[in-house]
Structures are given as C-alpha cells and as structure tokens.
Design a protein around this motif. Structure first.
Motif, PDB file in Angstrom:
ATOM      1  N   TYR A  79      63.435 124.932  -8.703  1.00 39.27           N
ATOM      2  CA  TYR A  79      62.990 124.770  -7.417  1.00 39.27           C
ATOM      3  C   TYR A  79      62.367 125.818  -6.987  1.00 39.27           C
ATOM      4  O   TYR A  79      61.419 125.458  -6.131  1.00 39.27           O
ATOM      5  CB  TYR A  79      64.678 124.304  -6.467  1.00 39.27           C
ATOM      6  CG  TYR A  79      64.314 123.595  -5.379  1.00 39.27           C
ATOM      7  CD1 TYR A  79      63.495 122.807  -4.963  1.00 39.27           C
ATOM      8  CD2 TYR A  79      64.516 124.065  -4.412  1.00 39.27           C
ATOM      9  CE1 TYR A  79      63.505 122.070  -4.150  1.00 39.27           C
ATOM     10  CE2 TYR A  79      64.481 124.075  -3.203  1.00 39.27           C
ATOM     11  CZ  TYR A  79      63.725 122.687  -3.170  1.00 39.27           C
ATOM     12  OH  TYR A  79      63.280 122.025  -1.300  1.00 39.27           O
ATOM     13  N   GLN A  80      62.431 127.125  -6.894  1.00 42.32           N
ATOM     14  CA  GLN A  80      61.307 128.061  -6.796  1.00 42.32           C
ATOM     15  C   GLN A  80      60.198 127.848  -6.729  1.00 42.32           C
ATOM     16  O   GLN A  80      59.306 127.633  -5.602  1.00 42.32           O
ATOM     17  CB  GLN A  80      62.071 129.617  -6.443  1.00 42.32           C
ATOM     18  CG  GLN A  80      61.703 130.130  -5.659  1.00 42.32           C
ATOM     19  CD  GLN A  80      61.073 131.400  -6.505  1.00 42.32           C
ATOM     20  OE1 GLN A  80      60.215 132.200  -6.007  1.00 42.32           O
ATOM     21  NE2 GLN A  80      62.368 132.214  -6.127  1.00 42.32           N
ATOM     22  N   HIS A  81      59.807 126.890  -7.581  1.00 37.03           N
ATOM     23  CA  HIS A  81      58.399 126.831  -7.822  1.00 37.03           C
ATOM     24  C   HIS A  81      58.210 125.762  -7.005  1.00 37.03           C
ATOM     25  O   HIS A  81      56.595 125.928  -6.379  1.00 37.03           O
ATOM     26  CB  HIS A  81      58.229 126.335  -9.171  1.00 37.03           C
ATOM     27  CG  HIS A  81      58.795 127.010 -10.533  1.00 37.03           C
ATOM     28  ND1 HIS A  81      59.151 127.097 -11.603  1.00 37.03           N
ATOM     29  CD2 HIS A  81      59.108 128.222 -10.026  1.00 37.03           C
ATOM     30  CE1 HIS A  81      59.327 127.897 -12.529  1.00 37.03           C
ATOM     31  NE2 HIS A  81      59.721 129.048 -11.415  1.00 37.03           N
ATOM     32  N   ILE A  82      57.844 124.954  -6.623  1.00 45.96           N
ATOM     33  CA  ILE A  82      57.622 123.805  -5.776  1.00 45.96           C
ATOM     34  C   ILE A  82      57.341 125.025  -4.525  1.00 45.96           C
ATOM     35  O   ILE A  82      56.923 123.882  -3.597  1.00 45.96           O
ATOM     36  CB  ILE A  82      59.130 123.000  -5.583  1.00 45.96           C
ATOM     37  CG1 ILE A  82      59.019 121.548  -6.861  1.00 45.96           C
ATOM     38  CG2 ILE A  82      58.798 121.659  -4.636  1.00 45.96           C
ATOM     39  CD1 ILE A  82      60.507 121.100  -7.615  1.00 45.96           C
ATOM     40  N   LEU A  83      59.163 125.532  -4.251  1.00 52.08           N
ATOM     41  CA  LEU A  83      58.377 125.948  -2.654  1.00 52.08           C
ATOM     42  C   LEU A  83      57.584 126.622  -2.248  1.00 52.08           C
ATOM     43  O   LEU A  83      57.430 126.992  -1.200  1.00 52.08           O
ATOM     44  CB  LEU A  83      59.687 127.251  -2.338  1.00 52.08           C
ATOM     45  CG  LEU A  83      61.306 126.150  -2.253  1.00 52.08           C
ATOM     46  CD1 LEU A  83      62.336 126.694  -1.838  1.00 52.08           C
ATOM     47  CD2 LEU A  83      61.424 124.166  -0.723  1.00 52.08           C
ATOM     48  N   ALA A  86      54.350 124.715  -1.734  1.00 49.79           N
ATOM     49  CA  ALA A  86      54.649 124.396  -0.092  1.00 49.79           C
ATOM     50  C   ALA A  86      54.712 125.310   0.364  1.00 49.79           C
ATOM     51  O   ALA A  86      54.134 125.663   1.830  1.00 49.79           O
ATOM     52  CB  ALA A  86      56.773 123.926  -0.256  1.00 49.79           C
ATOM     53  N   PHE A  87      54.825 127.152   0.044  1.00 47.96           N
ATOM     54  CA  PHE A  87      55.189 127.909   1.316  1.00 47.96           C
ATOM     55  C   PHE A  87      53.587 128.171   1.067  1.00 47.96           C
ATOM     56  O   PHE A  87      52.665 128.589   2.339  1.00 47.96           O
ATOM     57  CB  PHE A  87      55.846 129.244   0.617  1.00 47.96           C
ATOM     58  CG  PHE A  87      55.408 130.709   1.385  1.00 47.96           C
ATOM     59  CD1 PHE A  87      55.810 130.468   3.009  1.00 47.96           C
ATOM     60  CD2 PHE A  87      54.750 130.872   1.202  1.00 47.96           C
ATOM     61  CE1 PHE A  87      56.144 131.438   3.426  1.00 47.96           C
ATOM     62  CE2 PHE A  87      55.135 132.335   1.569  1.00 47.96           C
ATOM     63  CZ  PHE A  87      55.608 132.617   3.635  1.00 47.96           C
ATOM     64  N   ALA A  88      52.799 128.111   0.177  1.00 49.64           N
ATOM     65  CA  ALA A  88      51.396 128.648   0.558  1.00 49.64           C
ATOM     66  C   ALA A  88      50.726 127.508   0.976  1.00 49.64           C
ATOM     67  O   ALA A  88      49.623 128.112   1.369  1.00 49.64           O
ATOM     68  CB  ALA A  88      50.948 128.664  -0.920  1.00 49.64           C
ATOM     69  N   ILE A 337      62.737 130.376   2.757  1.00 48.15           N
ATOM     70  CA  ILE A 337      63.603 129.132   1.428  1.00 48.15           C
ATOM     71  C   ILE A 337      64.503 129.429   1.802  1.00 48.15           C
ATOM     72  O   ILE A 337      65.955 128.959   1.742  1.00 48.15           O
ATOM     73  CB  ILE A 337      63.205 129.869  -0.045  1.00 48.15           C
ATOM     74  CG1 ILE A 337      63.939 131.324   0.363  1.00 48.15           C
ATOM     75  CG2 ILE A 337      62.207 129.387  -0.535  1.00 48.15           C
ATOM     76  CD1 ILE A 337      64.319 132.406  -1.359  1.00 48.15           C
ATOM     77  N   ALA A 338      65.721 130.183   2.853  1.00 51.59           N
ATOM     78  CA  ALA A 338      66.502 130.827   3.388  1.00 51.59           C
ATOM     79  C   ALA A 338      66.687 129.298   4.760  1.00 51.59           C
ATOM     80  O   ALA A 338      67.887 129.178   4.974  1.00 51.59           O
ATOM     81  CB  ALA A 338      66.796 131.954   4.103  1.00 51.59           C
ATOM     82  N   TYR A 402      51.649 130.378  -6.347  1.00 52.11           N
ATOM     83  CA  TYR A 402      51.467 130.418  -4.488  1.00 52.11           C
ATOM     84  C   TYR A 402      50.479 131.136  -5.018  1.00 52.11           C
ATOM     85  O   TYR A 402      49.184 130.432  -4.005  1.00 52.11           O
ATOM     86  CB  TYR A 402      52.018 132.230  -4.338  1.00 52.11           C
ATOM     87  CG  TYR A 402      51.679 132.375  -3.063  1.00 52.11           C
ATOM     88  CD1 TYR A 402      52.418 132.045  -1.928  1.00 52.11           C
ATOM     89  CD2 TYR A 402      50.812 133.584  -3.004  1.00 52.11           C
ATOM     90  CE1 TYR A 402      51.983 132.740  -0.877  1.00 52.11           C
ATOM     91  CE2 TYR A 402      50.484 134.289  -1.616  1.00 52.11           C
ATOM     92  CZ  TYR A 402      50.741 133.495  -1.183  1.00 52.11           C
ATOM     93  OH  TYR A 402      50.331 134.653   0.425  1.00 52.11           O
ATOM     94  N   ASN A 403      49.795 132.106  -5.949  1.00 49.68           N
ATOM     95  CA  ASN A 403      48.273 132.325  -5.916  1.00 49.68           C
ATOM     96  C   ASN A 403      47.025 131.537  -6.185  1.00 49.68           C
ATOM     97  O   ASN A 403      46.119 131.833  -6.024  1.00 49.68           O
ATOM     98  CB  ASN A 403      47.908 133.764  -7.431  1.00 49.68           C
ATOM     99  CG  ASN A 403      48.666 134.735  -6.586  1.00 49.68           C
ATOM    100  OD1 ASN A 403      48.637 135.281  -5.160  1.00 49.68           O
ATOM    101  ND2 ASN A 403      49.247 135.655  -7.171  1.00 49.68           N
TER     102      ASN A 403
END
Length: 858
Positions: A79-83, A86-88, A337-338, A402-403
């Motif tokens: 799930y972090q890959h999705i976040l 979204a964050f980028a 993410i927090a 992200y990159n």
C-alpha cells in the motif's frame, strides 16, 4: 530501479493511432474493487500490486453456481507504493515552478498479481473513468500522459502489451537484477568464505533466466551450488496439496543441505512463501529444523506478511542479507502516511481492505450481521504496525515510484517549455494537452536529469534504466517479532572498481544458530598451505580432499589446486609451505670428509716416498734387482702421483682441475697397473726361461717390460686425448640431485669416454690379476706373483664396488667415493707388493742375498 520502456509498433493494425472522442454512457460491466482516482489536467496512471484473490480449485459434476466464494488477501506493505505516487503528485501540485498553472492527477488500479487483473486495469487507464470502452475516450477527462508500474516483471510485461499499442510511456519500478553484487558475496576478501550455496527461484520464465545468468557468474568466481530448487508461483487457484508437498520438499532440501548460504530470487511477495516453509513441513508431519541459514534476498523481494501470518515465527529468515533498491529520506512523507485514515480519505478504495488486514479488524459496514472479531475504529495508528505489514520509512520500491512521478513531471515540463506553450495552456488547458501525442514525451523522458528533494540525482542510462545502486540490508528480528533493517553495505556501479561493492561485516547480526560467529558455507574445509586440492569424482569442484604436496613442491596459500615447484636455487621446507635458499655444496678442504681424504692422500704419498727412498738406498741389493728395479721405481712414482692426483678432486671445481682430474688419474693409474702387468709377465717369463733350451730368455731384457708399460699407457693416453678433444669435462652446477643443495661439480662431458677410461683400467687390472693368478704357485723368490695377485684382488674389489656406489651416491659424496677408491686401490698395490720387501730390507737384511734368492727359487 526505475526503468523507462520504449514504445513498440502497434500490435493490432486495425486499432487507430489517433484517439477518438465520442459521447457514450457505457459503464464498465466489471468495475475493479480497488482503485484510487484524483482528477487533474494531466493524468499519471498506476498499476499497483496490492491484493490476491484466492479461490479453491473445485471439481464440478453439475453446472456450477453463478459465483464462487473468493477470498481477498492484501499484501499490506505494498500500500505504501500507492501512497508514494499520491505523495509525489501532491508535492508537484504544490510546487509552482515545476508545472505552473497545471494540476497533476492520477488513476491507480490493482493488478491483483494476475494477468487478467493487469490487462483489465491497464485498459481502464486508457479509457474514460467509469466508462469502459476499449480504444475510445468518451470525453476529455482522461489526459493520460504516462503509466507507473508494475511491481513485478510479468505485470510490467502484461502492461506493455497494451500500452505499446497506444505508445504511452511506461515506468516500471521492479528491479532488473544486477548480479555483480550477488557475485561479490562469494568473494573471500569481501565477506565470509561462501563457496557452497543453495539457490531458490520461482518457477517462471524470469526465474529461469536468472538461473542462466547467475550460475556461470558464480561458477567463474569459484562458487558451487549444493542445489537449485524452483517453487510454484502463487496463482488465482492454488492446489493446496501441491503447495504442501513442494513446501515440505524444499524445506527438507534447505535444512538438510550442508550449504549455510541460500540465494533466493522471486517476485515481491516471495517472502510469503518462505515463511510458509516451516509450517508446511509441520503439516507433513515432520519436525521443524532449527538449523540457521544465511538468506541472500534479491532486490525485487520485500519482507511482507499476510494477515494470518501475523503471529508466525520469523526466525527462518532472521539475519538475512537483502539487496534493496537505494532509497533516501523524503521530507514530509512520514507525516503524509501517518495522516491516512479511512474515514476521511475519499476516492481511495484500497485503504479499507488494507486497514482491515493490517490491523486484523473489520469495519461493521463491510459485513452483514454480527461481527466476529475486532472492530476497526479508523483511529488505529500506522506506526504501530509491525515492519512486515507496513513501514513508515520509504522503501526502495516506493522511492522508485516517487522518482518515476517526478521524472514524468520534469519530462512534461521540458516538452511544453520547448514549444513555448506555457501561456497558451492557461486559457486552453484541456485542448492543449489533448493535442499532445503520447509518443512525444519519450524523447524528453530519456533526457531527464534532476536532483530530487532528498538530494539524489535522477537520470537514465542508454538502456533507459535509472542510474542507481543497491543497499545491502541486514534483516534483524527481535523476540517480540519486531523488525529492524540495518544498512551494512552498498553496491555503487559508478564507483571505482575496488569500491563497487563494500560491506561492513562487523555490523551484521547473524542468525542465532551461528552464535554470532562468522558463518561459513563450504563443501570441503580449506586445504592448508603445504597441501593441495584433489577433486572428488562426480561432485562439484568445490568438493575435494586435501593431499600433501609431493617432494620438491610447495603450496603457500589455502585451497591451491596444484603445488608449485621451487626454483632451482631453492627447496621446500619441512611443511612444504615455502621455499628455502639452497646451500652451495662441494667437497671442500675445510669439512671433515675433505680433511680426512687430504690427510689420507698426503699420508699415503709420504709412505710411498719413504718406500721409494728405501728402495733407492738398497739399490744394488739382490731383492731390489730381482724384479727389474727400474720398473719398481716407475711403479712407486706412479703410485705417488696417484695419491697426489686425489687432491685434484677436493676443493671448488675449476676449469683446470676439471680437465685434469679424470684424465691425469686415468693415465697415471694406467701406468701403475701397466707396471704391475709388466712385473707379472716378467715373473712368468723368468720361470719359463729357466727350462733347458728355452728361447724365452731373450725376452727377459728390460725392453719387454718397458714396451708393456709404454704401449699400455699410450693407449690410455690416446683415450684421454680423444676425450679432451671431443667433449672435455667442465665446471657445472647440479640443482636437482640433492634437494637442499646446489652442487658444484665437474661435468664429465662425455660419459662414454669416462667409462672407457675406467673400463680400460679395469681391463689392465683383470689382465694383471689373471697373469698373477696363473703364476701364484711358481717357485718365485719372495713370492712376487702371490703378492701381485693379492694386490690386484684388492684393486679389482675396490673398483668393482666403486661403480654401483658411484651411481647411487649424490652430490659431493660422489667425489668422495672416487677419491676413496683411488686411495684404497693405490694403497692396496703399495701395501701388497712392497710391504714384504720393505720387511726384508729393514727387518730381515740377512735374507737379502743372492744365495737366499737361489735357494728360494729351487
């Protein structure tokens, strides 16, 4: 590693390359369960690998029902890959300099780790949201510019099959394995001695390609494989029986092998299978083996866990070493993410299933009736999750996502900057983006180069791969199942050759089974210096026995395949571990043997001289005159020279001494033996001449004896002259006869001539012995014939013993044997022939008269 894939020709010629815009209200008949949309002027697509849909394989005898019960298993860590995506996008939209007056959006779909889900999600990316009409866009709301994904090679391949038709750029964030780092793990100088390893791969095409790539590299580095095992891929329908049988087999192979190091290659979720191994073995009724292993995990794999694995023991992979894609700390990502919460997050249809399986709870709205288990409040905290379920720090794959988003943004910026369209976009955003062709972005993507917010440079090489390295991470599990990652090394392809791979061995915490000592993984223990390896027949070259080096050879390192020969000037030490300089050796005047021989030669020479003086003093007495006194003097002088000639053999060989020692000895000794032969012939003729009417008397004159001595000596002189003319002796160095010595010697030049000289002396000796033996019982005065017989018997015995002794002796003792033979044979002649006469001359002078001589003859 982020990979920029080029485009391909259209796979289907009937599909138009130009996008058609129509109005339609057709909705997707099978909308995906997991999706995440955010609108924008430019859309980045994403295919995530988030969930498994697991079904049981059933056999039907009647028509099956319309729907089968399916279970969803979420790989919560992904799930972090999705976040990260979204964050980028959030950061880019908040940056007024990168894409001013333009908003970036995204559409993310789940691949469900299967081809069907991947194809479906990829087709949805190129269609209008909520309206699934392949090859058409129903409105202007989907300005898809690039796609990020997939996590695994097969997912990326399935995506490319669709995206290549439309020439849409694709960024893959799975890793193309660089085997240089894995190869270095077998390097003794880098880490432990790991030359005996096991290999586990997934039974897929890329797994087989990995085997074909890595096996030659490892073999060329001296690393062998104890086993190569392939495990099944988890599919939509998994046969539990096959999984149990294979898992138990692999567990037995791994734990029963003597290899302590295991290289594992698989997909991102392969760790799920590894954690199954101990339990699959227990299901088969086998006891779990607590033997520790060092797992080397390739960069594609991450530590992941399913909800029902929450309490499972992680000791099987404790202390593992993992190659991970290089990542860095991105400011603000932890807070982003927090703050995630399913109650306030809109358009994210991933988070609810993630939340339920990550925290092992259930939202009441997702089930009907009474809830069995914990209820999700939505207030659970992500930082409280174990590392196997979720990490707060950005992982390597998330860092690549992200990159990749930033690379697309920079490429879009460069594309529109090159056409001066920024101002035009302010008023006609949609039309401007709609008029851009997807393929135009490829050129700008290939030339992207920027520094991200963490300060790392992002650029692509000729193969459209991100120029980055790997971090080496040590996986450490505590007793409470907490998980820690410790960076212990790195692989930097841009560094110098000696810094490409570095590792801090002291920072590694090994599996508890090794008791924190450095683990070894070898098929055979090292062969210590002084021995070499001998391969075991039918086994890999890493398995061998150790045998000592043979005489004359050494091995100064461990595990040498063969022993080395020392140079000519050195010899092996006792343990055959190094070479020692040889000592110079020759028969010198200073050593005990040389001193003894010199003293003997001089003593014998002095005795011979005294005998000669005695005979000279009694020159006119009957006993001296009886046997041709001139012949006697010649014999004594030749014996004197023989004793002195022995001195030529002692001392460091020089050119002159080498030329003289054998030739002078041969000629002088031949003269002596010729004199003995002449005396023997004289005795025989003297007896024959006493018979009445004998005509032999005329041969008793001196010229007969002189002729015998001269002719016999002349033949030997001719032999020696021929020897010196054709192949004369010369000073030489013998490096090999004696291991610890360099022998300075006289090379005889021609062994044939040497043995001819010795053979001729032997011939004269045998002739003299034969003549004397025949005359031993003649009534000779003072038993002259008997004394000659004894002397020649001694002479022949000495020289017959000399030949085998000479051939079996080495070094300077060969010279000592020859000198001893010269002195012994000469002393035999001197003692046997002249001692009786000296006895009469000195002690019994009354017997030295003519009357006594006549009486003895009668």
């Amino acid at each position: 590693m982020v990979i920029l894939l080029g485009w391909m020709l259209a796979l289907f010629p009937h599909v138009a390359c130009k996008t058609h815009i129509i109005k339609c209200n057709v909705r997707d008949p099978h909308p995906p369960l997991h999706k995440y949309h955010q609108s924008g002027d430019v859309i980045i697509g994403g295919i995530a690998s988030h969930s498994f849909i697991i079904s049981n394989a059933l056999t039907f005898t009647v028509e099956p029902p319309q729907a089968l019960l399916e279970e969803l298993a979420v790989v919560t860590k992904n799930y972090q890959h999705i976040l990260a995506l979204a964050f980028a996008v959030k950061e880019i939209n908040e940056n007024p300099e990168l894409l001013p007056n333009v908003t970036l959006g995204f559409h993310i779909y789940d691949s469900y780790f299967i081809a069907r889900g991947t194809y479906h999600g990829t087709m949805l990316l190129s269609s209008t949201p909520e309206r699934f009409v392949p090859n058409y866009k129903c409105d202007l709301q989907n300005n898809l510019i690039a796609v990020i994904g997939g996590l695994d090679p097969l997912t990326s391949l399935h995506m490319a099959t669709v995206l290549d038709i439309y020439k849409i750029p694709q960024h893959c964030y799975h890793n193309l394995e660089n085997m240089k780092g894995h190869e270095e793990f077998g390097n003794t100088d880098k880490l432990s001695r790991w030359t005996w390893i096991g290999l586990l791969t997934m039974d897929l095409e890329n797994g087989e390609r990995f085997v074909q790539m890595v096996v030659p590299l490892f073999l060329s580095s001296g690393i062998c494989f104890a086993f190569i095992e392939r495990f099944l891929k988890l599919t939509l329908v998994t046969e539990l029986k096959d999984l149990l049988q294979q898992g138990a087999k692999i567990h037995d192979k791994v734990m029963g092998s003597t290899a302590n190091v295991l290289v594992t290659y698989g997909e991102s979720y392969t760790i799920l299978f590894l954690r199954w191994l101990p339990y699959l073995s227990e299901v088969e009724g086998k006891m779990e083996d607590t033997r520790g292993k060092v797992w080397i995990i390739t960069a594609q794999m991450e530590l992941t866990s399913l909800v029902y694995q929450r309490t499972w023991d992680t000791q099987i992979i404790n202390g593992a070493l993992s190659f991970t894609i290089h990542s860095n700390v991105i400011s603000g990502f932890h807070q982003f993410i927090a703050s995630r919460n399913p109650s306030i997050t809109k358009d994210d249809f991933f988070i609810r299933d993630f939340w339920q399986q990550a925290f092992a709870c259930v939202f009441p709205s997702t089930v009907g009736g009474e809830v069995d288990g914990d209820i999700c409040t939505g207030e659970e905290k992500l930082p409280s999750l174990p590392g196997a379920f979720f990490e707060m720090s950005m992982t390597g794959h998330s860092y690549s996502v992200y990159n990749a988003v930033y690379a697309v943004a920079h490429a879009v910026h460069s594309m529109f900057s090159s056409r001066g369209r920024h101002r035009h976009m302010v008023d006609q955003r949609g039309l401007s983006f709609q008029n851009q062709q997807h393929w135009q972005l490829h050129h700008f993507l290939r030339n992207v180069s920027f520094n991200n917010s963490a300060g790392d440079k992002v650029s692509f090489n000729r193969r459209a791969e991100l120029v980055a390295g790997f971090d080496v991470i040590n996986w450490i599990f505590s007793s409470n199942q907490s998980f820690h990652k410790v960076k212990v090394g790195k692989m930097d392809p841009c560094a110098t050759s000696d810094q490409v791979f570095t590792i801090n061995e002291g920072a590694i915490k090994w599996h508890n089974w090794f008791n924190q000592t450095r683990p070894f993984s070898v098929c055979s223990e090292s062969c210590h210096p002084g021995s070499r390896k001998r391969m075991k027949e039918g086994e890999p070259f890493c398995c061998y026995n150790c045998i000592p080096c043979p005489e004359g050879k050494i091995s100064d390192q461990k595990d040498m395949s063969d022993c080395c020969i020392c140079s000519d000037k050195t010899y092996p030490n006792k343990n055959h571990t190094f070479c020692i300089p040889k000592d110079i050796s020759y028969l010198s005047y200073e050593e005990p043997v040389g001193i003894t021989l010199v003293f003997s030669a001089l003593s014998c020479s002095l005795v011979t001289l005294l005998v000669l003086l005695i005979f000279k003093k009694h020159h006119n007495t009957p006993i001296v005159k009886a046997n041709n006194r001139d012949l006697t003097y010649t014999l004594l002088i030749s014996l004197l020279l023989c004793f002195l000639c022995a001195l030529l053999f002692i001392g460091q060989p020089q050119k002159v001494t080498c030329l003289l020692r054998q030739t002078a000895f041969g000629i002088i000794f031949s003269v002596a033996v010729s004199c003995v032969l002449a005396k023997t012939v004289t005795v025989l003729l003297a007896f024959i001449a006493t018979k009445p009417g004998s005509k032999v008397r005329k041969w008793l004159r001196k010229r007969l004896a002189n002729s015998i001595v001269f002719s016999c000596s002349l033949i030997q002189a001719a032999n020696c002259t021929l020897w010196l003319a054709t192949s004369p002796p010369f000073p030489d160095v013998d490096m090999h006869s004696v291991i610890k010595k360099i022998i300075l010697e006289c090379n005889e030049g021609s062994l044939t001539m040497f043995y001819c000289v010795l053979g001729y002396m032997g011939f004269l000796a045998i002739a003299s012995f034969t003549m004397a033996f025949l005359a031993r019982k003649l009534p000779d005065s003072f038993n002259e014939a008997k004394f000659i017989t004894f002397s020649m018997l001694v002479f022949c015995s000495v020289w017959l013993s000399f030949i085998p002794t000479y051939l079996s002796t080495k070094g300077k003792y060969i010279v000592a044997v020859e000198v001893f033979s010269i002195l012994a044979s000469s002393s035999g002649l001197l003692g046997c022939i002249f001692s009786p006469k000296c006895y009469i001359l000195l002690l019994r002078p009354e017997l030295n008269n003519r009357e006594q001589l006549i009486i003895r003859r009668i």
